[in-house]
Design an enzyme around this catalytic site. Structure first.
Site, PDB file in Angstrom:
ATOM      1  N   ARG A  24      -1.624   3.140   6.073  1.00 47.45           N
ATOM      2  CA  ARG A  24      -2.598   2.670   5.082  1.00 47.45           C
ATOM      3  C   ARG A  24      -2.655   1.136   4.997  1.00 47.45           C
ATOM      4  O   ARG A  24      -2.840   0.569   3.923  1.00 47.45           O
ATOM      5  CB  ARG A  24      -2.286   3.232   3.685  1.00 47.45           C
ATOM      6  CG  ARG A  24      -2.497   4.719   3.555  1.00 47.45           C
ATOM      7  CD  ARG A  24      -3.963   5.056   3.328  1.00 47.45           C
ATOM      8  NE  ARG A  24      -4.180   6.481   3.397  1.00 47.45           N
ATOM      9  CZ  ARG A  24      -4.266   7.281   2.336  1.00 47.45           C
ATOM     10  NH1 ARG A  24      -4.197   6.787   1.133  1.00 47.45           N
ATOM     11  NH2 ARG A  24      -4.446   8.564   2.492  1.00 47.45           N
ATOM     12  N   ARG A  28      -7.182   0.182  -0.245  1.00 49.22           N
ATOM     13  CA  ARG A  28      -7.579  -0.386  -1.539  1.00 49.22           C
ATOM     14  C   ARG A  28      -6.824  -1.619  -1.984  1.00 49.22           C
ATOM     15  O   ARG A  28      -7.276  -2.334  -2.869  1.00 49.22           O
ATOM     16  CB  ARG A  28      -7.443   0.691  -2.620  1.00 49.22           C
ATOM     17  CG  ARG A  28      -8.616   1.622  -2.656  1.00 49.22           C
ATOM     18  CD  ARG A  28      -8.286   2.851  -3.448  1.00 49.22           C
ATOM     19  NE  ARG A  28      -7.163   3.532  -2.827  1.00 49.22           N
ATOM     20  CZ  ARG A  28      -6.646   4.673  -3.260  1.00 49.22           C
ATOM     21  NH1 ARG A  28      -7.113   5.237  -4.343  1.00 49.22           N
ATOM     22  NH2 ARG A  28      -5.642   5.230  -2.628  1.00 49.22           N
ATOM     23  N   ARG A  37     -16.189  -0.822  -0.212  1.00 47.95           N
ATOM     24  CA  ARG A  37     -16.269   0.472  -0.893  1.00 47.95           C
ATOM     25  C   ARG A  37     -17.234   0.466  -2.066  1.00 47.95           C
ATOM     26  O   ARG A  37     -17.634   1.523  -2.548  1.00 47.95           O
ATOM     27  CB  ARG A  37     -14.871   0.921  -1.328  1.00 47.95           C
ATOM     28  CG  ARG A  37     -14.042   1.488  -0.196  1.00 47.95           C
ATOM     29  CD  ARG A  37     -14.417   2.936   0.153  1.00 47.95           C
ATOM     30  NE  ARG A  37     -13.836   3.875  -0.785  1.00 47.95           N
ATOM     31  CZ  ARG A  37     -14.508   4.566  -1.678  1.00 47.95           C
ATOM     32  NH1 ARG A  37     -15.810   4.429  -1.771  1.00 47.95           N
ATOM     33  NH2 ARG A  37     -13.903   5.405  -2.494  1.00 47.95           N
ATOM     34  N   ASP A  73     -10.042   9.585   8.002  1.00 46.97           N
ATOM     35  CA  ASP A  73      -9.174  10.347   7.120  1.00 46.97           C
ATOM     36  C   ASP A  73      -8.785  11.620   7.843  1.00 46.97           C
ATOM     37  O   ASP A  73      -9.559  12.122   8.661  1.00 46.97           O
ATOM     38  CB  ASP A  73      -9.876  10.680   5.802  1.00 46.97           C
ATOM     39  CG  ASP A  73      -8.871  11.195   4.781  1.00 46.97           C
ATOM     40  OD1 ASP A  73      -8.226  10.368   4.119  1.00 46.97           O
ATOM     41  OD2 ASP A  73      -8.684  12.422   4.694  1.00 46.97           O
ATOM     42  N   TYR A 150      -4.585  21.658   2.753  1.00 45.87           N
ATOM     43  CA  TYR A 150      -5.826  21.241   2.069  1.00 45.87           C
ATOM     44  C   TYR A 150      -6.869  22.350   2.111  1.00 45.87           C
ATOM     45  O   TYR A 150      -7.567  22.603   1.130  1.00 45.87           O
ATOM     46  CB  TYR A 150      -6.386  19.960   2.685  1.00 45.87           C
ATOM     47  CG  TYR A 150      -5.633  18.731   2.220  1.00 45.87           C
ATOM     48  CD1 TYR A 150      -5.869  18.197   0.954  1.00 45.87           C
ATOM     49  CD2 TYR A 150      -4.676  18.137   3.012  1.00 45.87           C
ATOM     50  CE1 TYR A 150      -5.165  17.093   0.510  1.00 45.87           C
ATOM     51  CE2 TYR A 150      -3.971  17.031   2.592  1.00 45.87           C
ATOM     52  CZ  TYR A 150      -4.212  16.518   1.329  1.00 45.87           C
ATOM     53  OH  TYR A 150      -3.507  15.432   0.887  1.00 45.87           O
TER      54      TYR A 150
END
Ligand code: CP3
Length: 346
Positions: A24, A28, A37, A73, A150
């Site tokens: 990562r 963010r 974003r 992702d 998931y």
């Protein structure tokens, strides 16, 4: 052409200094990522190669990292099977129609829509063209267990109970699902390698939910199948998982070239468990929030445990936290390079 420092370490060869990249590393915590974003959704970034390439390169412009991980992702390629994923702010990914019965698994389309994979391939080609050969480009995919979790849970989970029930009650449907996910992932990664990925990381982030025996019999064979398929293309594979400190020796049975470890075990003990193999890790990402001098000490402790043995790739034990000050990442990278260079000269 001389292999990058990162690739040398994957191959257990000595390097002039310890290679470093961070899971990562794009994301963010970077204001330039947050700015993008505001205009584009996460799925837009995955879908458009120019945007994915731009986000991938953002941390490389700031820090002298040894590798870039392509931006996407792990849930993105599931779109090739017609599975719709959304990302709700703060809640993580949501799969509106989770798979709960063997029938739903049988109904998945027989052929994945490879156009979905091409977005990632395109981003890799752009990034590979932009970076010098001294910086490796890492492709990635989710490992079958984490993807299946998931698909079955419909999102993130604390207990993975629906996934475990499925595995325990419907073993043949579970195996069928993992077959489908392994096949999908092999095709997705082959496209990434053809586009120029120098290495591939499989994220089995939630494998630690399982006891070792179940991991070995109901997960490992499918992960290993993908590892072998990618290795046959001449590219090294990293298998990363969390919560698996108690069975890293079993994780090593995936035959991955590099085993990624979280922070719940000291690096030297982890290395003992996995044997003669490269290792990646394993600083707790929370250290990036600590005072800088404490961060430097924590970085050095990990490096000391690696002891300059060939085959250590410095990384965090999991992804960079959104609250991380970008300067702390600069401090970390500088400390890894400075300390490991000093040790080589001695
Ligand atoms: O720089 C990089 O590491 C590459 C980009 C990357 C993303 N996701 C982008 C992303 C990678 C390697 C992933 C992998 C991923 N995605 C994993 C495995 C690694 C891990 O963290 O364990 C998992 C489990 C996912 C699924 C996922 N995607 C979750 C749980 C979330 C929400 C949690 C969160 O961090 O917000 C996402 C969203 C996601 N994927 C973001 C990013 C940068 C969040 C940022 C955003 O909303 O813009």
């Amino acid at each position: 052409m001389q292999d990058s420092r990162f690739l040398q370490a994957c191959r257990l060869r000595p390097t002039d200094r310890t290679p470093v990249w961070l899971m990562r590393q794009a994301g963010r915590y970077l204001p330039e990522y947050r700015a993008l974003r505001e205009r584009y959704s996460l799925l837009d970034l995955c879908r458009q190669p120019e945007l994915a390439a731009e986000v991938t390169l953002q941390p490389l412009r700031r820090f002298p990292l040894d590798a870039a991980i392509i931006f996407s992702d792990i849930l993105w390629p599931l779109g090739a099977l017609g599975i719709r994923v959304s990302f709700a702010p703060g809640d993580g990914p949501v799969i509106a129609e989770p798979l709960r019965t063997p029938r739903e698994i049988e109904r998945l389309p027989a052929e994945p829509d490879e156009a979905v994979f091409e977005a990632t391939g395109g981003a890799i080609r752009l990034v590979r063209r932009e970076l010098p050969s001294s910086v490796a480009v890492i492709g990635f995919a989710g490992a079958p267990f984490t993807l299946a979790s998931y698909l079955i849970e419909g999102g993130s989970s604390r207990t993975y109970l629906a996934t475990k029930r499925f595995l325990l009650e419907q073993r043949s449907a579970w195996e069928r699902l993992l077959d489908r996910l392994a096949e999908l992932t092999e095709r997705y990664l082959a496209i990434q390698v053809a586009a120029g990925a120098d290495a591939v990381q499989l994220f089995d982030s939630w494998a630690g939910a399982l006891p070792p025996d179940l991991y070995r019999e109901a997960v490992l064979p499918w992960t290993r199948r993908i590892v072998h398929a990618v290795q046959a293309l001449g590219v090294p594979v990293i298998v990363f998982s969390t919560g698996t400190a108690g069975f890293l020796d079993v994780v090593a049975e995936t035959d991955a070239d590099v085993i990624g470890v979280d922070w719940r075990i000291d690096l030297d003990r982890a290395w003992q468990l996995i044997g003669t193999r490269a290792i990646q890790g394993n600083l707790d990402p929370a250290w990036l929030l600590a005072p800088r001098e404490d961060l430097r000490v924590a970085v050095r402790r990990v490096l000391e445990r690696a002891g300059r043995r060939p085959g250590h790739i410095f990384n965090l034990g999991h992804g960079v936290l959104p609250d991380t000050p970008p300067d702390a990442v600069a401090t970390l990278v500088a400390e890894v390079h400075a300390w490991s260079t000093l040790r080589t000269v001695e």
